[in-house]
Design a protein around this motif. Structure first.
Motif, PDB file in Angstrom:
ATOM      1  N   LEU A  83       1.013  -0.948  -0.084  1.00 44.15           N
ATOM      2  CA  LEU A  83       0.183  -0.049   0.060  1.00 44.15           C
ATOM      3  C   LEU A  83       0.568   1.336  -0.295  1.00 44.15           C
ATOM      4  O   LEU A  83       0.648   2.158  -0.867  1.00 44.15           O
ATOM      5  CB  LEU A  83      -0.992  -0.229   1.690  1.00 44.15           C
ATOM      6  CG  LEU A  83      -1.654   1.375   1.986  1.00 44.15           C
ATOM      7  CD1 LEU A  83      -3.278   1.037   0.194  1.00 44.15           C
ATOM      8  CD2 LEU A  83      -2.629   0.922   3.144  1.00 44.15           C
ATOM      9  N   HIS A  84       1.531   1.368   0.866  1.00 41.50           N
ATOM     10  CA  HIS A  84       2.752   2.302   0.574  1.00 41.50           C
ATOM     11  C   HIS A  84       3.341   2.928  -0.233  1.00 41.50           C
ATOM     12  O   HIS A  84       3.839   4.171  -0.346  1.00 41.50           O
ATOM     13  CB  HIS A  84       3.962   2.594   1.595  1.00 41.50           C
ATOM     14  CG  HIS A  84       3.332   2.548   3.298  1.00 41.50           C
ATOM     15  ND1 HIS A  84       3.182   4.091   3.086  1.00 41.50           N
ATOM     16  CD2 HIS A  84       2.800   2.090   4.289  1.00 41.50           C
ATOM     17  CE1 HIS A  84       3.312   3.954   5.352  1.00 41.50           C
ATOM     18  NE2 HIS A  84       2.386   3.004   5.706  1.00 41.50           N
ATOM     19  N   LEU A  85       3.681   1.569  -0.814  1.00 40.90           N
ATOM     20  CA  LEU A  85       4.431   1.446  -2.424  1.00 40.90           C
ATOM     21  C   LEU A  85       3.649   2.124  -3.491  1.00 40.90           C
ATOM     22  O   LEU A  85       3.575   2.497  -4.292  1.00 40.90           O
ATOM     23  CB  LEU A  85       5.236  -0.167  -2.443  1.00 40.90           C
ATOM     24  CG  LEU A  85       6.300   0.194  -3.860  1.00 40.90           C
ATOM     25  CD1 LEU A  85       7.763   0.711  -3.613  1.00 40.90           C
ATOM     26  CD2 LEU A  85       6.426  -2.145  -3.296  1.00 40.90           C
ATOM     27  N   LEU A  86       2.985   1.299  -3.576  1.00 47.46           N
ATOM     28  CA  LEU A  86       1.400   1.753  -4.894  1.00 47.46           C
ATOM     29  C   LEU A  86       0.499   2.763  -4.546  1.00 47.46           C
ATOM     30  O   LEU A  86       0.277   3.034  -5.380  1.00 47.46           O
ATOM     31  CB  LEU A  86       0.800   0.528  -5.843  1.00 47.46           C
ATOM     32  CG  LEU A  86       2.168  -0.918  -5.243  1.00 47.46           C
ATOM     33  CD1 LEU A  86       1.599  -2.200  -5.427  1.00 47.46           C
ATOM     34  CD2 LEU A  86       2.989  -0.297  -7.099  1.00 47.46           C
ATOM     35  N   LYS A  87       0.197   2.408  -2.920  1.00 47.34           N
ATOM     36  CA  LYS A  87      -0.816   3.556  -3.435  1.00 47.34           C
ATOM     37  C   LYS A  87      -0.483   4.857  -3.125  1.00 47.34           C
ATOM     38  O   LYS A  87      -1.671   6.530  -2.510  1.00 47.34           O
ATOM     39  CB  LYS A  87      -2.029   3.152  -2.963  1.00 47.34           C
ATOM     40  CG  LYS A  87      -2.384   1.703  -3.573  1.00 47.34           C
ATOM     41  CD  LYS A  87      -3.218   2.035  -5.217  1.00 47.34           C
ATOM     42  CE  LYS A  87      -4.455   2.724  -4.858  1.00 47.34           C
ATOM     43  NZ  LYS A  87      -5.525   2.985  -5.735  1.00 47.34           N
ATOM     44  N   LYS A  88       0.122   5.419  -1.771  1.00 45.40           N
ATOM     45  CA  LYS A  88       1.080   6.364  -0.974  1.00 45.40           C
ATOM     46  C   LYS A  88       1.819   7.174  -1.353  1.00 45.40           C
ATOM     47  O   LYS A  88       2.149   6.416  -2.352  1.00 45.40           O
ATOM     48  CB  LYS A  88       0.756   6.111   0.610  1.00 45.40           C
ATOM     49  CG  LYS A  88      -0.001   5.248   1.111  1.00 45.40           C
ATOM     50  CD  LYS A  88      -0.049   5.301   2.024  1.00 45.40           C
ATOM     51  CE  LYS A  88      -1.496   4.299   3.018  1.00 45.40           C
ATOM     52  NZ  LYS A  88      -0.792   4.180   4.809  1.00 45.40           N
ATOM     53  N   ASP A  89       2.212   8.849  -1.353  1.00 43.19           N
ATOM     54  CA  ASP A  89       3.412   8.562  -1.951  1.00 43.19           C
ATOM     55  C   ASP A  89       4.254   8.748  -0.941  1.00 43.19           C
ATOM     56  O   ASP A  89       5.302   9.276  -1.477  1.00 43.19           O
ATOM     57  CB  ASP A  89       2.627  10.393  -1.753  1.00 43.19           C
ATOM     58  CG  ASP A  89       2.509  11.020  -0.297  1.00 43.19           C
ATOM     59  OD1 ASP A  89       2.521   9.860   0.243  1.00 43.19           O
ATOM     60  OD2 ASP A  89       2.655  12.407  -0.039  1.00 43.19           O
ATOM     61  N   THR A  90       4.852   7.400  -0.268  1.00 37.89           N
ATOM     62  CA  THR A  90       5.545   7.478   0.296  1.00 37.89           C
ATOM     63  C   THR A  90       7.647   7.547   0.436  1.00 37.89           C
ATOM     64  O   THR A  90       8.014   8.047   0.172  1.00 37.89           O
ATOM     65  CB  THR A  90       5.631   5.963   1.188  1.00 37.89           C
ATOM     66  OG1 THR A  90       4.816   5.773   1.926  1.00 37.89           O
ATOM     67  CG2 THR A  90       6.552   5.979   2.289  1.00 37.89           C
TER      68      THR A  90
END
Length: 161
Positions: A14-21
């Motif tokens: 989720l952090h990798l693909l959907k958030k701007d992390t």
């Protein structure tokens, strides 16, 4: 170099693909294996753009992320993926200054995060590459510590191997 096992695959993805992390990292290369193998080179083809435009050497993850998500999304998890990120040039300069490493930012090829999912296990390995030989590991250790702090700050769970 440190190796970290990312313990919550769903949250990390989720952090990798959907958030701007990871959006501010340079994207060096990647490979996604689903029904085919998709390889992406992050090197910017400057001749594609109008002349006079100042461009970095590599794309930022924020410009590649949605394309990778489009390949990965679906009912089935990918068989595997791997992505190589580098700290941006500006942040390499900042870290070199903060760590008081006896190297110039121009001596640094990259400070890398190598992310690999093999279908069962997700790992992140840091890496450091210099353009010139040095025995000093000050910047390498500072990068390893920064990578761990970054994951903790983003509340990404991991185990150090």
């Amino acid at each position: 170099m440190i190796a970290l096992t990312l313990t919550d695959i769903k949250d990390f993805t989720l952090h990798l693909l959907k958030k701007d992390t990871f959006d501010s990292f340079s994207f060096i290369e990647g490979e996604i294996v689903t029904f085919n193998t998709f390889r992406i080179d992050g090197f910017i083809q400057k001749s594609f753009f109008d002349t006079g435009t100042e461009l970095p050497e590599y794309s930022y993850w924020k410009n590649i992320r949605e394309h990778c998500f489009a390949v990965i999304k679906g009912k089935r998890a990918p068989l595997s993926f791997r992505f190589v990120f580098s700290l941006s040039r500006k942040n390499i300069e900042r870290l070199a200054a903060q760590s008081a490493a006896p190297v110039t930012p121009d001596d640094v090829q990259g400070l890398y995060l190598n992310i690999h999912y093999d279908g069962c296990r997700l790992t992140c390995v840091t890496g450091t590459s210099f353009k010139t030989f040095t025995m000093n590991r000050t910047l390498e250790h500072a990068w390893d510590e920064m990578a761990e702090r970054f994951l903790k700050q983003k509340e990404i769970e991991y185990i150090r191997e």
